[in-house]
Design a protein around this motif. Structure first.
Motif, PDB file in Angstrom:
ATOM      1  N   ASP A   1       0.834  -1.210   0.000  1.00 48.66           N
ATOM      2  CA  ASP A   1       0.000   0.000   0.000  1.00 48.66           C
ATOM      3  C   ASP A   1       0.863   1.253   0.000  1.00 48.66           C
ATOM      4  OD1 ASP A   1      -2.224  -1.598   0.008  1.00 48.66           O
ATOM      5  OD2 ASP A   1      -2.625  -1.375   2.163  1.00 48.66           O
ATOM      6  N   VAL A   2       1.950   1.253   0.771  1.00 46.48           N
ATOM      7  CA  VAL A   2       2.848   2.409   0.850  1.00 46.48           C
ATOM      8  C   VAL A   2       3.504   2.653  -0.508  1.00 46.48           C
ATOM      9  CG1 VAL A   2       5.052   3.236   1.831  1.00 46.48           C
ATOM     10  CG2 VAL A   2       3.283   2.300   3.337  1.00 46.48           C
ATOM     11  N   ILE A   3       3.977   1.592  -1.151  1.00 51.35           N
ATOM     12  CA  ILE A   3       4.616   1.733  -2.474  1.00 51.35           C
ATOM     13  C   ILE A   3       3.622   2.301  -3.481  1.00 51.35           C
ATOM     14  CG2 ILE A   3       5.561   0.427  -4.426  1.00 51.35           C
ATOM     15  CD1 ILE A   3       6.886  -1.448  -2.339  1.00 51.35           C
ATOM     16  N   ALA A   4       2.378   1.794  -3.433  1.00 54.37           N
ATOM     17  CA  ALA A   4       1.362   2.252  -4.389  1.00 54.37           C
ATOM     18  C   ALA A   4       0.996   3.713  -4.172  1.00 54.37           C
ATOM     19  CB  ALA A   4       0.122   1.375  -4.266  1.00 54.37           C
ATOM     20  N   ALA A   5       1.027   4.149  -2.880  1.00 56.01           N
ATOM     21  CA  ALA A   5       0.592   5.516  -2.554  1.00 56.01           C
ATOM     22  C   ALA A   5       1.720   6.541  -2.653  1.00 56.01           C
ATOM     23  CB  ALA A   5      -0.015   5.541  -1.151  1.00 56.01           C
ATOM     24  N   ASN A   6       2.943   6.096  -2.862  1.00 57.80           N
ATOM     25  CA  ASN A   6       4.080   7.031  -2.855  1.00 57.80           C
ATOM     26  C   ASN A   6       4.954   6.832  -4.091  1.00 57.80           C
ATOM     27  OD1 ASN A   6       4.226   8.415   0.063  1.00 57.80           O
ATOM     28  ND2 ASN A   6       3.501   6.298   0.300  1.00 57.80           N
ATOM     29  N   ALA A   7       4.346   6.981  -5.260  1.00 57.95           N
ATOM     30  CA  ALA A   7       5.056   6.741  -6.530  1.00 57.95           C
ATOM     31  C   ALA A   7       6.259   7.669  -6.698  1.00 57.95           C
ATOM     32  CB  ALA A   7       4.087   6.907  -7.698  1.00 57.95           C
ATOM     33  N   ASP A   8       6.127   8.924  -6.251  1.00 61.00           N
ATOM     34  CA  ASP A   8       7.246   9.872  -6.393  1.00 61.00           C
ATOM     35  C   ASP A   8       8.464   9.401  -5.616  1.00 61.00           C
ATOM     36  OD1 ASP A   8       5.752  11.443  -8.011  1.00 61.00           O
ATOM     37  OD2 ASP A   8       5.300  12.993  -6.511  1.00 61.00           O
ATOM     38  N   ASN A   9       8.269   9.001  -4.352  1.00 65.10           N
ATOM     39  CA  ASN A   9       9.388   8.519  -3.530  1.00 65.10           C
ATOM     40  C   ASN A   9      10.010   7.250  -4.112  1.00 65.10           C
ATOM     41  OD1 ASN A   9       9.504  10.510  -1.517  1.00 65.10           O
ATOM     42  ND2 ASN A   9       7.854   9.550  -0.340  1.00 65.10           N
ATOM     43  N   VAL A  10       9.171   6.394  -4.637  1.00 63.94           N
ATOM     44  CA  VAL A  10       9.681   5.164  -5.260  1.00 63.94           C
ATOM     45  C   VAL A  10      10.578   5.523  -6.440  1.00 63.94           C
ATOM     46  CG1 VAL A  10       9.048   3.105  -6.564  1.00 63.94           C
ATOM     47  CG2 VAL A  10       7.749   3.727  -4.501  1.00 63.94           C
ATOM     48  N   ALA A  11      10.128   6.459  -7.276  1.00 62.92           N
ATOM     49  CA  ALA A  11      10.922   6.871  -8.440  1.00 62.92           C
ATOM     50  C   ALA A  11      12.234   7.518  -8.007  1.00 62.92           C
ATOM     51  CB  ALA A  11      10.104   7.843  -9.297  1.00 62.92           C
ATOM     52  N   GLN A  12      12.174   8.364  -6.978  1.00 61.97           N
ATOM     53  CA  GLN A  12      13.394   9.034  -6.489  1.00 61.97           C
ATOM     54  C   GLN A  12      14.390   8.010  -5.939  1.00 61.97           C
ATOM     55  OE1 GLN A  12      12.662  12.340  -3.817  1.00 61.97           O
ATOM     56  NE2 GLN A  12      10.779  12.877  -4.958  1.00 61.97           N
ATOM     57  N   PHE A  13      13.876   6.998  -5.212  1.00 62.89           N
ATOM     58  CA  PHE A  13      14.770   5.963  -4.687  1.00 62.89           C
ATOM     59  C   PHE A  13      15.442   5.196  -5.826  1.00 62.89           C
ATOM     60  CE2 PHE A  13      15.225   1.407  -3.616  1.00 62.89           C
ATOM     61  CZ  PHE A  13      16.312   1.519  -2.751  1.00 62.89           C
ATOM     62  N   ARG A  14      14.680   4.882  -6.850  1.00 62.88           N
ATOM     63  CA  ARG A  14      15.245   4.130  -7.969  1.00 62.88           C
ATOM     64  C   ARG A  14      16.223   4.982  -8.769  1.00 62.88           C
ATOM     65  NH1 ARG A  14       9.590   0.942  -9.190  1.00 62.88           N
ATOM     66  NH2 ARG A  14      10.105  -0.896  -7.911  1.00 62.88           N
ATOM     67  N   ALA A  15      16.142   6.309  -8.553  1.00 62.03           N
ATOM     68  CA  ALA A  15      17.109   7.222  -9.195  1.00 62.03           C
ATOM     69  C   ALA A  15      18.342   7.426  -8.324  1.00 62.03           C
ATOM     70  CB  ALA A  15      16.437   8.567  -9.474  1.00 62.03           C
ATOM     71  N   GLY A  16      18.378   6.709  -7.157  1.00 57.46           N
ATOM     72  CA  GLY A  16      19.575   6.762  -6.320  1.00 57.46           C
ATOM     73  C   GLY A  16      19.491   7.661  -5.106  1.00 57.46           C
ATOM     74  N   LYS A  17      18.309   8.173  -4.800  1.00 56.11           N
ATOM     75  CA  LYS A  17      18.158   9.059  -3.640  1.00 56.11           C
ATOM     76  C   LYS A  17      17.734   8.250  -2.410  1.00 56.11           C
ATOM     77  CE  LYS A  17      17.182  13.215  -6.328  1.00 56.11           C
ATOM     78  NZ  LYS A  17      16.221  14.319  -6.598  1.00 56.11           N
ATOM     79  N   GLU A  18      18.693   8.056  -1.475  1.00 56.59           N
ATOM     80  CA  GLU A  18      18.452   7.217  -0.301  1.00 56.59           C
ATOM     81  C   GLU A  18      17.427   7.835   0.647  1.00 56.59           C
ATOM     82  OE1 GLU A  18      18.961   3.673   1.706  1.00 56.59           O
ATOM     83  OE2 GLU A  18      19.772   4.281  -0.241  1.00 56.59           O
ATOM     84  N   LYS A  19      17.355   9.174   0.649  1.00 56.50           N
ATOM     85  CA  LYS A  19      16.396   9.842   1.541  1.00 56.50           C
ATOM     86  C   LYS A  19      14.963   9.419   1.213  1.00 56.50           C
ATOM     87  CE  LYS A  19      18.845  14.039   2.910  1.00 56.50           C
ATOM     88  NZ  LYS A  19      18.847  15.529   2.850  1.00 56.50           N
ATOM     89  N   ALA A  20      14.712   9.153  -0.065  1.00 57.88           N
ATOM     90  CA  ALA A  20      13.378   8.729  -0.479  1.00 57.88           C
ATOM     91  C   ALA A  20      13.022   7.379   0.141  1.00 57.88           C
ATOM     92  CB  ALA A  20      13.296   8.655  -1.997  1.00 57.88           C
ATOM     93  N   PHE A  21      14.023   6.512   0.265  1.00 65.02           N
ATOM     94  CA  PHE A  21      13.798   5.209   0.895  1.00 65.02           C
ATOM     95  C   PHE A  21      13.410   5.386   2.364  1.00 65.02           C
ATOM     96  CE2 PHE A  21      15.210   1.471   3.238  1.00 65.02           C
ATOM     97  CZ  PHE A  21      14.555   0.456   2.543  1.00 65.02           C
ATOM     98  N   ASN A  22      14.140   6.279   3.065  1.00 70.25           N
ATOM     99  CA  ASN A  22      13.845   6.525   4.475  1.00 70.25           C
ATOM    100  C   ASN A  22      12.422   7.053   4.648  1.00 70.25           C
ATOM    101  OD1 ASN A  22      16.437   5.754   5.122  1.00 70.25           O
ATOM    102  ND2 ASN A  22      17.248   7.839   5.088  1.00 70.25           N
TER     103      ASN A  22
END
Length: 476
Positions: free
Chosen positions: A427-448
């Motif tokens: 549910d969190v992954i589905a609701a936070n597409a922007d953070n998921v994309a940022q994490f896959r772009a290498g931004k660790e803060k998005a994962f946190n």
């Protein structure tokens, strides 16, 4: 202080824990009416002779063993001659050329840096009486109850380079003498009094002229006095004045030191061997007998904590600041089977609350067994660290004494249902597409941020490590 090096040495008078004085049978109890605990020997009446207190000698031996000193097989008592109204004999019986304890070292931590201060000597001597000024108008009273009280004067090399280091040394020395029981360490009653010899110099220059700050009887005042003296000496030198060797006193009300008298050197005291006391002979068998009767020393216990429990040396040294704290840690570590976690809690939450001064280690509302039960629930994943702190607060405030009952009552158990946790993460992954994309772009803060959302969705009951693992797995 820029451009100057500070040099500090200490002389500490530790009152020995004997019931009678060093050369007489008069008692040493604190607080008696003036002049009610002074025998004919203490009053220096004609025809009286000193007799050595064996207990005082044994306490000196114990101290020497505690700091790895050489115990002299033969030491000599001397007369230190000076006039003062509260010194009836006109001299103090002390040791000069051949002290009973020679050399040694005191090791301690300043922050996380290990320090050591070398000892020159520790010698036995008698205390003087006390001059009283407050209760008399235009006069002074003399109380000779302290005259003849047994002291061990502990003298260091000038090894300290800051007031922080000096105070850390004094605290470690205080710990040693109270741990082995040779001194009660009561600074307010004068049982542990420190004199700081302070000088300053340009780096690499010869030692500067020292000034001795007398009778520092609290660690707070000790730091204030040394800091003021350092600043004063540097200002004097910068203004073109020479430092004169002197004895000074610290005034807590003004925060300043003031000169009391020009400092004497050994020659001024006209030392000579006391003809009434034979040399003090200490056989090796006596030393070994004292050694066999001593409790485990703090440095020995700290080494054992490192070896047996795998603790860092810093943890082990911190936990052996007192016998009570060491015993509390060891009981919690043994019962929980988690020594590092036990160390963290004792050095963290327990120490923080002790430092407020509301309770002592002997008055803790949480027993070592209860802390061990709490640590077990952290280790087995029943609760998180944050939840454990809530349980700890409840235990401390008296809400209950059963760890498991409090965990149930407060609903603090971590979520162990992996399928429920997977749904939350999906549910969190589905609701936070922007953070998921940022994490896959290498931004660790998005994962946190995603972890935070998952913990929030679980109302803090999810295991953070599980959340991390499962989230990374799904995002990869």
């Amino acid at each position: 202080m820029q451009g100057y090096e500070v040099v500090i040495g200490f002389e500490t008078h530790a009152q020995l824990s004997t019931q009678s004085k060093i050369f007489s049978r008069a008692p040493t109890a604190f607080g008696a009416e003036p002049n009610t605990q002074a025998s004919p020997v203490d009053l220096a009446l004609p025809g009286t002779l000193p007799v050595m207190n064996k207990g005082a000698v044994e306490r000196a031996i114990e101290f020497g063993l505690a700091v790895n000193s050489h115990i002299a097989e033969r030491s000599v008592f001397a007369r230190k001659n000076y006039f003062y109204p509260d010194l009836p004999k006109g001299y103090q019986i002390s040791q000069f050329e051949i002290p009973v304890v020679q050399g040694g070292v005191v090791e301690f931590y300043l922050g996380e840096e290990k320090k050591s201060v070398r000892l020159v000597r520790a010698h036995l001597e008698e205390d003087a009486g006390k001059s009283l000024h407050e209760d008399f108008v235009g006069q002074s009273g003399i109380d000779l109850n302290r005259a003849g009280t047994p002291l061990l004067e502990i003298v260091t090399e000038p090894d300290m380079r800051s007031s922080d280091e000096a105070v850390a040394y004094a605290k470690e020395l205080h710990k040693i003498v109270t741990w082995i029981g040779i001194c009660d360490g009561n600074m307010q009653e004068g049982s542990f009094r420190c004199d700081a010899n302070v000088s300053v110099r340009k780096p690499g220059a010869p030692l500067g002229t020292r000034r001795e700050i007398k009778n520092l009887n609290s660690f707070k005042f000790m730091q204030q006095a040394i800091d003021f003296e350092i600043r004063w000496q540097i200002e004097q030198i910068e203004d073109g004045f020479a430092i004169q060797q002197a004895t000074v006193l610290f005034d807590p009300d003004t925060g300043e030191t003031r000169a009391m008298r020009t400092k004497e050197d050994a020659a001024d005291y006209r030392y000579f061997p006391d003809p009434d006391l034979p040399p003090l002979a200490i056989g090796r068998d006596w030393v070994e007998r004292v050694r066999s009767q001593m409790a485990e020393l703090p440095r020995v216990m700290a080494a054992r904590f490192v070896k047996d429990y795998g603790l860092p040396e810093y943890d082990a040294t911190t936990l052996t600041q007192s016998k009570a704290m060491a015993a509390y840690f060891e009981a919690a570590a043994t019962a929980s089977g988690q020594p590092k976690l036990a160390s963290n809690w004792v050095m963290g939450e327990i120490s923080r609350r002790l430092n407020t001064g509301d309770v002592t280690i002997d008055q803790l509302p949480i027993s070592a067994a209860t802390l061990a039960a709490l640590i077990k629930r952290i280790a087995d994943g029943t609760i998180s660290n944050n939840a454990a702190r809530q349980v700890f607060d409840a235990l401390w405030s008296g809400e209950g004494s059963d760890v498991d009952a409090l965990i149930e009552a407060k609903g603090l158990k971590q979520m162990n249902d992996s399928s429920a946790l997977e749904k939350i993460i999906d549910d969190v992954i589905a609701a936070n597409a922007d953070n998921v994309a940022q994490f896959r772009a290498g931004k660790e803060k998005a994962f946190n941020a995603l972890v935070g959302q998952a913990m929030k969705a679980s109302k803090g009951k999810a295991n953070p490590a599980q959340v991390n693992d499962l989230l990374r797995k799904k995002l990869s």
